[in-house]
Design a protein around this motif. Structure first.
Motif, PDB file in Angstrom:
ATOM      1  N   PHE B 212       1.122  -0.975   0.137  1.00 26.13           N
ATOM      2  CA  PHE B 212      -0.025   0.067   0.247  1.00 26.13           C
ATOM      3  C   PHE B 212       0.978   1.042   0.144  1.00 26.13           C
ATOM      4  N   LEU B 213       2.094   1.508   0.670  1.00 24.84           N
ATOM      5  CA  LEU B 213       2.794   1.946   0.963  1.00 24.84           C
ATOM      6  C   LEU B 213       4.307   2.116  -0.151  1.00 24.84           C
ATOM      7  N   ASP B 214       4.528   3.059  -1.316  1.00 23.96           N
ATOM      8  CA  ASP B 214       5.877   2.651  -1.806  1.00 23.96           C
ATOM      9  C   ASP B 214       6.815   3.110  -1.334  1.00 23.96           C
ATOM     10  N   PRO B 215       8.327   3.004  -0.268  1.00 23.42           N
ATOM     11  CA  PRO B 215       9.173   3.387   0.456  1.00 23.42           C
ATOM     12  C   PRO B 215       9.662   3.937  -0.913  1.00 23.42           C
ATOM     13  N   GLU B 216       9.815   4.280  -1.854  1.00 22.57           N
ATOM     14  CA  GLU B 216      11.061   4.681  -3.122  1.00 22.57           C
ATOM     15  C   GLU B 216       9.431   6.246  -3.119  1.00 22.57           C
ATOM     16  N   ARG B 217       8.237   5.905  -3.201  1.00 25.89           N
ATOM     17  CA  ARG B 217       7.010   6.757  -3.177  1.00 25.89           C
ATOM     18  C   ARG B 217       6.436   7.060  -1.851  1.00 25.89           C
ATOM     19  N   PRO B 218       6.762   7.634  -0.849  1.00 24.11           N
ATOM     20  CA  PRO B 218       6.071   7.718   0.235  1.00 24.11           C
ATOM     21  C   PRO B 218       5.168   8.928  -0.221  1.00 24.11           C
ATOM     22  N   ARG B 219       4.854   9.522  -0.697  1.00 22.86           N
ATOM     23  CA  ARG B 219       4.547  10.299  -0.857  1.00 22.86           C
ATOM     24  C   ARG B 219       4.138  11.122   0.233  1.00 22.86           C
ATOM     25  N   GLN B 220       3.320  11.840   1.231  1.00 26.95           N
ATOM     26  CA  GLN B 220       2.271  12.320   2.366  1.00 26.95           C
ATOM     27  C   GLN B 220       2.093  11.242   3.513  1.00 26.95           C
ATOM     28  N   LEU B 221       1.932  10.056   3.505  1.00 26.87           N
ATOM     29  CA  LEU B 221       1.217   9.181   3.831  1.00 26.87           C
ATOM     30  C   LEU B 221       1.042   9.245   4.937  1.00 26.87           C
ATOM     31  N   MET B 222       2.879   8.753   5.004  1.00 25.37           N
ATOM     32  CA  MET B 222       3.064   8.804   7.099  1.00 25.37           C
ATOM     33  C   MET B 222       2.387   9.906   7.716  1.00 25.37           C
ATOM     34  N   PRO B 223       3.394  11.639   6.855  1.00 23.50           N
ATOM     35  CA  PRO B 223       2.699  12.363   7.474  1.00 23.50           C
ATOM     36  C   PRO B 223       1.551  13.243   7.993  1.00 23.50           C
ATOM     37  N   ARG B 224       0.304  11.924   7.503  1.00 20.01           N
ATOM     38  CA  ARG B 224      -0.812  12.189   7.462  1.00 20.01           C
ATOM     39  C   ARG B 224      -1.754  11.596   8.831  1.00 20.01           C
ATOM     40  N   MET B 225      -1.031  10.084   8.482  1.00 21.52           N
ATOM     41  CA  MET B 225      -0.863   9.374   9.621  1.00 21.52           C
ATOM     42  C   MET B 225      -0.824   9.606  11.332  1.00 21.52           C
ATOM     43  N   ARG B 226       0.033  10.402  10.751  1.00 20.29           N
ATOM     44  CA  ARG B 226       1.277  11.219  12.378  1.00 20.29           C
ATOM     45  C   ARG B 226      -0.044  12.069  12.857  1.00 20.29           C
ATOM     46  N   ARG B 227      -0.396  12.935  11.297  1.00 18.69           N
ATOM     47  CA  ARG B 227      -1.458  13.942  11.866  1.00 18.69           C
ATOM     48  C   ARG B 227      -3.081  13.985  12.550  1.00 18.69           C
ATOM     49  N   LEU B 228      -3.237  12.916  12.622  1.00 17.15           N
ATOM     50  CA  LEU B 228      -4.324  12.113  12.643  1.00 17.15           C
ATOM     51  C   LEU B 228      -4.441  11.870  14.234  1.00 17.15           C
ATOM     52  N   PHE B 229      -3.936  10.613  13.670  1.00 10.89           N
ATOM     53  CA  PHE B 229      -3.464  10.334  15.739  1.00 10.89           C
ATOM     54  C   PHE B 229      -3.028  10.538  16.520  1.00 10.89           C
ATOM     55  N   GLY B 230      -1.841  12.015  16.395  1.00  6.74           N
ATOM     56  CA  GLY B 230      -1.946  12.945  16.797  1.00  6.74           C
ATOM     57  C   GLY B 230      -2.056  13.749  17.268  1.00  6.74           C
ATOM     58  N   ARG B 231      -3.283  14.502  16.998  1.00  7.00           N
ATOM     59  CA  ARG B 231      -4.346  15.217  17.523  1.00  7.00           C
ATOM     60  C   ARG B 231      -5.064  14.545  17.881  1.00  7.00           C
ATOM     61  N   SER B 232      -5.343  12.730  18.053  1.00  6.45           N
ATOM     62  CA  SER B 232      -7.078  13.020  18.574  1.00  6.45           C
ATOM     63  C   SER B 232      -6.896  12.177  19.837  1.00  6.45           C
ATOM     64  N   ARG B 233      -5.156  12.555  20.960  1.00  3.68           N
ATOM     65  CA  ARG B 233      -5.006  11.980  22.146  1.00  3.68           C
ATOM     66  C   ARG B 233      -5.646  10.799  22.447  1.00  3.68           C
ATOM     67  N   MET B 234      -4.863  10.033  21.614  1.00  7.24           N
ATOM     68  CA  MET B 234      -5.346   8.394  21.421  1.00  7.24           C
ATOM     69  C   MET B 234      -5.221   7.891  23.025  1.00  7.24           C
ATOM     70  N   ASP B 235      -5.699   6.936  23.720  1.00  5.04           N
ATOM     71  CA  ASP B 235      -5.030   6.397  24.754  1.00  5.04           C
ATOM     72  C   ASP B 235      -4.912   4.630  24.535  1.00  5.04           C
ATOM     73  N   VAL B 236      -4.466   4.077  25.622  1.00  3.07           N
ATOM     74  CA  VAL B 236      -3.450   3.025  25.720  1.00  3.07           C
ATOM     75  C   VAL B 236      -4.350   1.922  25.384  1.00  3.07           C
ATOM     76  N   MET B 237      -5.494   1.416  25.512  1.00  4.62           N
ATOM     77  CA  MET B 237      -6.482   0.903  24.553  1.00  4.62           C
ATOM     78  C   MET B 237      -6.948   1.040  23.530  1.00  4.62           C
ATOM     79  N   GLU B 238      -7.630   1.793  22.957  1.00  2.00           N
ATOM     80  CA  GLU B 238      -6.943   2.514  21.376  1.00  2.00           C
ATOM     81  C   GLU B 238      -6.191   2.526  20.763  1.00  2.00           C
ATOM     82  N   LEU B 239      -5.181   2.577  21.181  1.00  2.97           N
ATOM     83  CA  LEU B 239      -3.707   2.517  20.534  1.00  2.97           C
ATOM     84  C   LEU B 239      -4.253   0.568  20.064  1.00  2.97           C
ATOM     85  N   ASN B 240      -3.780  -0.180  21.842  1.00  2.00           N
ATOM     86  CA  ASN B 240      -3.492  -1.576  21.406  1.00  2.00           C
ATOM     87  C   ASN B 240      -4.856  -2.029  19.897  1.00  2.00           C
ATOM     88  N   VAL B 241      -5.845  -1.275  20.425  1.00  2.00           N
ATOM     89  CA  VAL B 241      -6.763  -1.919  18.990  1.00  2.00           C
ATOM     90  C   VAL B 241      -6.294  -2.070  17.868  1.00  2.00           C
TER      91      VAL B 241
END
Lengths: 257, 257
Positions: B212-241
């Motif tokens: 799903f992610l091409d390491p040669e062409r990563p584009r903004q996929l991981m930054p977008r996931m970091r932004r999404l999960f980072g702003r969610s104040r995720m708790d440990v149970m959610e993270l474990n799921v």
């Protein structure tokens, strides 16, 4: 955008003429730090009452790109000259005085200063010497005293820091008056309730296909995911990444089957 | 007055453990200025990530009576070490980024930091280099970005000034909470910065394994996931799921291989 430009202009005019008066500053570096803090917050009108040394290279270095504010400072011999014509003079004070003066916090002080300034008359905030601040005579030239809340264990702020805090509150108050929202535009529209619903359905189906979620014993897995994604104000691009990841999982499972 | 003393004690405890993290500070004087600003506002926990020079006499001079905060600073080599264990990490940012992150003003930021801190978990505010702040990689380790409103004509605050403004807002917020219950009604502890980092590493590895992610062409996929999960104040149970879901996918791919 002419509308934005003129709002910024009004703001600038309100702020830039608020006088910052420094009385008998000892360290030239602090004068430079004050100039920079002022310009960062949109204030431009610096007055120096009998500074020990001005101009000075140390001041210029600390002013960085605010040399225009520093070089444009008005130097006078007495506080009276610096506050002449001002309709409101606020003196900064760290200590309790024998005769208590009306004391406000920086936020309320910023409101009062802008109230008066908006009426068209000059106003001033006066900061004392690094070591002992303003004396009683000087404080009694002020309409109002302002105290920055600080830790009783070490309550004496650096002079430029005190100016920074006051200038920051003045800028916030001016921004609030102009009704400017400082919210940043997001780069994507937010996902809608039905987008999210489709994500949850997809997530659940893939989790079941993976054997990660037992439909006979689902426990709190999906509610937890709904809570997590629901509170995140997910945008459509983020949602598409998650949907894409789930679809890639589905494909991998099907190739396996 | 024992009542006042104990309120002050609670306040102090909330504030003193909020981490102030300085990344690759160039001018030692600024580190001293930061230490003083922190102590003035009741903060004590200073972290230095690869400072150019520490200890240094210039820092001690600027710290004035805050030498205890300066001397007690924790020096580490990476940002990850400085924010390990933190349930909320706020990065200071002056600029617009390609992918906008959730940005708050210092006042709202102080509320969020104290909300999480009051729940018992460590929090951090991260400040970048004098010349260009935090880089994108560092900013993507943060749950939230904070920007101090400043004049577009000269928006770059001195480092110690920026810390002063944030510390001032934290103190005001703590003072405002006196007598207010600090209970946080959440069922799980929040995930920490290092928990999140492991989630991102896992997500990325699985996305690559899935094709799903091409390491040669990563584009903004991981930054977008970091932004999404980072702003969610995720708790440990959610993270474990989420981690469990990824692990189930990894297992399925390995069975297939």
């Amino acid at each position: 955008m002419p509308a934005l430009a003129s709002v910024e202009m009004m703001l600038m005019e309100l702020l830039r003429d608020i006088r910052v008066v420094l009385v008998q500053t000892v360290h030239s570096g602090n004068i430079g730090g004050v100039a920079r803090a002022m310009k960062n917050m949109g204030l431009r009108d610096l007055w120096l009452v009998s500074p020990r040394q001005y101009p000075d290279p140390e001041a210029s270095w600390r002013a960085a790109a605010a040399s225009d504010v520093l070089d444009g400072a008005t130097v006078v011999g007495t506080l009276a000259e610096a506050i002449a014509g001002c309709a409101l003079v606020v003196g900064t004070s760290a200590r309790e005085r024998k005769i208590p003066w009306p004391i406000v916090e920086p936020r309320a002080c910023a409101r009062e200063l802008l109230d008066v300034r908006a009426g068209g008359q000059p106003v001033a905030v006066v900061f004392g010497r690094e070591d002992f601040g303003l004396n009683n005579e000087e404080l009694q030239c002020c309409n109002l005293h302002v105290t920055i809340p600080s830790d009783p264990e070490y309550s004496s702020l650096n002079l430029a820091m005190a100016v920074q805090v006051m200038a920051y509150e003045l800028r916030l108050e001016a921004l609030a008056r102009e009704g400017i929202s400082t919210e940043v535009a997001w780069d994507q529209p937010l996902a809608t309730a039905d987008d999210l619903e489709r994500l949850y359905v997809h997530f659940e189906a893939t989790a079941i296909a993976l054997g990660f979620l037992d439909p006979e014993r689902p426990r709190q897995l999906m509610p937890r995911m709904r809570r997590l994604f629901g509170r995140s104000r997910m945008d459509v691009m983020e949602l598409n990444v998650l949907r894409g990841m789930l679809a890639a999982m589905d494909d991998a499972l099907q190739r396996k089957a």
